[in-house]
Design a protein around this motif. Structure first.
Motif, PDB file in Angstrom:
ATOM      1  N   UNK A 174      -5.713  25.061 -33.315  1.00  0.00           N
ATOM      2  CA  UNK A 174      -6.428  24.005 -34.132  1.00  0.00           C
ATOM      3  C   UNK A 174      -6.915  23.159 -33.269  1.00  0.00           C
ATOM      4  N   UNK A 175      -8.131  22.247 -33.789  1.00  0.00           N
ATOM      5  CA  UNK A 175      -8.666  21.102 -33.006  1.00  0.00           C
ATOM      6  C   UNK A 175      -7.561  20.264 -32.416  1.00  0.00           C
ATOM      7  N   UNK A 176      -7.844  19.835 -31.421  1.00  0.00           N
ATOM      8  CA  UNK A 176      -6.828  18.882 -30.529  1.00  0.00           C
ATOM      9  C   UNK A 176      -5.467  19.523 -29.756  1.00  0.00           C
ATOM     10  N   UNK A 177      -5.512  21.024 -30.200  1.00  0.00           N
ATOM     11  CA  UNK A 177      -4.270  21.695 -29.368  1.00  0.00           C
ATOM     12  C   UNK A 177      -4.643  21.757 -27.923  1.00  0.00           C
ATOM     13  N   UNK A 178      -3.799  21.646 -27.083  1.00  0.00           N
ATOM     14  CA  UNK A 178      -4.075  21.858 -25.534  1.00  0.00           C
ATOM     15  C   UNK A 178      -3.951  23.472 -25.182  1.00  0.00           C
ATOM     16  N   UNK A 179      -4.740  23.809 -24.285  1.00  0.00           N
ATOM     17  CA  UNK A 179      -5.032  25.220 -24.070  1.00  0.00           C
ATOM     18  C   UNK A 179      -4.403  25.288 -22.522  1.00  0.00           C
ATOM     19  N   UNK A 226      -8.594  21.415 -24.027  1.00  0.00           N
ATOM     20  CA  UNK A 226      -8.191  21.360 -25.660  1.00  0.00           C
ATOM     21  C   UNK A 226      -9.076  21.985 -26.539  1.00  0.00           C
ATOM     22  N   UNK A 227      -8.599  22.528 -27.718  1.00  0.00           N
ATOM     23  CA  UNK A 227      -9.553  23.052 -28.646  1.00  0.00           C
ATOM     24  C   UNK A 227     -10.131  21.839 -29.627  1.00  0.00           C
ATOM     25  N   UNK A 228     -11.624  22.077 -29.412  1.00  0.00           N
ATOM     26  CA  UNK A 228     -12.493  20.870 -30.132  1.00  0.00           C
ATOM     27  C   UNK A 228     -12.668  21.486 -31.665  1.00  0.00           C
ATOM     28  N   UNK A 229     -13.009  22.908 -31.622  1.00  0.00           N
ATOM     29  CA  UNK A 229     -13.617  23.497 -32.892  1.00  0.00           C
ATOM     30  C   UNK A 229     -13.086  24.724 -33.205  1.00  0.00           C
ATOM     31  N   UNK A 230     -12.778  25.033 -34.556  1.00  0.00           N
ATOM     32  CA  UNK A 230     -12.494  26.266 -34.830  1.00  0.00           C
ATOM     33  C   UNK A 230     -13.388  26.867 -35.951  1.00  0.00           C
ATOM     34  N   UNK A 231     -14.084  28.098 -35.718  1.00  0.00           N
ATOM     35  CA  UNK A 231     -15.074  28.343 -36.881  1.00  0.00           C
ATOM     36  C   UNK A 231     -14.870  29.943 -37.067  1.00  0.00           C
ATOM     37  N   UNK A 240     -13.659  33.199 -36.264  1.00  0.00           N
ATOM     38  CA  UNK A 240     -12.777  33.837 -34.959  1.00  0.00           C
ATOM     39  C   UNK A 240     -13.045  33.226 -34.019  1.00  0.00           C
ATOM     40  N   UNK A 241     -13.979  32.233 -33.876  1.00  0.00           N
ATOM     41  CA  UNK A 241     -14.493  31.634 -32.541  1.00  0.00           C
ATOM     42  C   UNK A 241     -13.877  30.180 -32.381  1.00  0.00           C
ATOM     43  N   UNK A 242     -13.279  30.109 -31.211  1.00  0.00           N
ATOM     44  CA  UNK A 242     -12.713  28.945 -30.495  1.00  0.00           C
ATOM     45  C   UNK A 242     -13.657  28.052 -29.687  1.00  0.00           C
ATOM     46  N   UNK A 243     -13.944  26.572 -29.775  1.00  0.00           N
ATOM     47  CA  UNK A 243     -14.503  25.948 -28.746  1.00  0.00           C
ATOM     48  C   UNK A 243     -13.442  25.154 -28.203  1.00  0.00           C
ATOM     49  N   UNK A 244     -13.431  25.154 -26.729  1.00  0.00           N
ATOM     50  CA  UNK A 244     -12.706  24.630 -25.965  1.00  0.00           C
ATOM     51  C   UNK A 244     -13.251  23.481 -24.920  1.00  0.00           C
ATOM     52  N   UNK A 245     -12.810  22.374 -24.989  1.00  0.00           N
ATOM     53  CA  UNK A 245     -13.564  21.215 -23.924  1.00  0.00           C
ATOM     54  C   UNK A 245     -12.638  21.707 -22.849  1.00  0.00           C
ATOM     55  N   UNK A 246     -13.428  22.033 -21.649  1.00  0.00           N
ATOM     56  CA  UNK A 246     -13.122  22.233 -20.386  1.00  0.00           C
ATOM     57  C   UNK A 246     -13.612  21.876 -19.289  1.00  0.00           C
ATOM     58  N   UNK A 247     -12.945  20.891 -18.650  1.00  0.00           N
ATOM     59  CA  UNK A 247     -13.440  20.120 -17.201  1.00  0.00           C
ATOM     60  C   UNK A 247     -14.862  19.631 -17.479  1.00  0.00           C
ATOM     61  N   UNK A 248     -15.031  19.019 -18.490  1.00  0.00           N
ATOM     62  CA  UNK A 248     -16.297  18.134 -19.063  1.00  0.00           C
ATOM     63  C   UNK A 248     -17.290  19.104 -19.261  1.00  0.00           C
ATOM     64  N   UNK A 249     -17.036  20.479 -19.670  1.00  0.00           N
ATOM     65  CA  UNK A 249     -18.074  21.504 -20.255  1.00  0.00           C
ATOM     66  C   UNK A 249     -17.396  22.118 -21.481  1.00  0.00           C
ATOM     67  N   UNK A 250     -17.896  23.215 -21.999  1.00  0.00           N
ATOM     68  CA  UNK A 250     -17.576  23.725 -23.180  1.00  0.00           C
ATOM     69  C   UNK A 250     -17.173  25.323 -22.817  1.00  0.00           C
ATOM     70  N   UNK A 251     -16.469  25.774 -23.728  1.00  0.00           N
ATOM     71  CA  UNK A 251     -16.135  27.292 -23.743  1.00  0.00           C
ATOM     72  C   UNK A 251     -15.860  27.724 -24.958  1.00  0.00           C
ATOM     73  N   UNK A 252     -16.552  29.169 -25.382  1.00  0.00           N
ATOM     74  CA  UNK A 252     -16.215  29.449 -26.860  1.00  0.00           C
ATOM     75  C   UNK A 252     -15.981  30.730 -26.475  1.00  0.00           C
ATOM     76  N   UNK A 253     -14.588  31.249 -26.989  1.00  0.00           N
ATOM     77  CA  UNK A 253     -13.946  32.516 -26.790  1.00  0.00           C
ATOM     78  C   UNK A 253     -13.497  32.795 -28.371  1.00  0.00           C
TER      79      UNK A 253
END
Length: 207
Positions: free
Chosen positions: A57-62, A72-77, A79-92
């Motif tokens: 869920x958004x706000x959860x630490x990864x 941490x997770x910033x968005x869930x759409x 099956x895709x999860x967007x994660x804020x990582x080190x000032x950048x973004x990652x979608x898995x």
């Protein structure tokens, strides 16, 4: 006892008949055991999937696979999860996660995750620098020039082609050995342009 058979022959005959029957009965028992195991495992798997989805869920630490926090997770759409990582973004996808005592973790060490992000950022910066009006755009294999960049737009880049103009998102581009290219073949590109123009024409006629 069959006529003329010695006692040990009769016993041997019974033993043989028992051996012939055993595979069949064992097979039935094995099948029943497998069905029982499947029925008992299915709820467990469903429970694990439900627990995983609930924790993503958004706000959860990864974390990484070793338990180090990476973002941490910033968005869930879906099956895709967007994660804020080190000032950048990652979608898995959700399947990329492990469930640990600390929380959801990606199946890779922190150093590798950061290295992949750094490489992706460098590639994106290179593409952004090459996306200039007048730049030629090639097919994925670099063999064909598909068109030229006409202008930049909020949605991406407007390309001039033989079949007309088309707007493509920035994510569709990459830098090949021969320069700016799109991630499709010449045939796929031409078919896509024609389909987009036909759809646009049909929409205009229906007004």
């Amino acid at each position: 006892m069959p006529f003329g058979a010695r006692p040990h022959d009769a016993a041997r005959g019974i033993a043989v008949r028992q051996e012939l029957l055993m595979p069949k009965s064992s097979g039935i028992l094995a099948a029943l055991c497998l069905v029982g195991a499947a029925l008992s495992v299915a709820p467990a798997v469903q429970a694990q999937e439900a627990a995983r989805s609930a924790s993503l869920a958004p706000g959860t630490k990864v974390y990484d696979q070793d338990g180090q926090e990476i973002g941490q997770i910033v968005k869930v759409e879906g099956d895709k999860i967007a994660i804020a990582v080190n000032g950048s973004g990652l979608v898995v996808s959700k399947s990329a996660f492990l469930m640990t005592k600390k929380g959801p973790a990606l199946k890779a060490p922190k150093a590798k995750i950061f290295a992949v992000l750094k490489e992706a950022e460098a590639d994106a910066a290179a593409v952004e620098g090459a996306l200039k009006p007048g730049a030629e755009v090639r097919s994925a294999d670099g063999a064909a020039v598909l068109g030229k960049v006409k202008a930049m737009a909020p949605q991406g880049a407007v390309l001039t082609t033989r079949d007309g103009n088309i707007t493509m998102p920035r994510a569709a581009f990459f830098l090949s050995d021969k320069g700016l290219a799109v991630k499709v073949t010449k045939e796929q590109f031409v078919a896509g342009v024609r389909a987009a123009r036909a759809q646009k024409k049909a929409a205009e006629q229906s007004r």
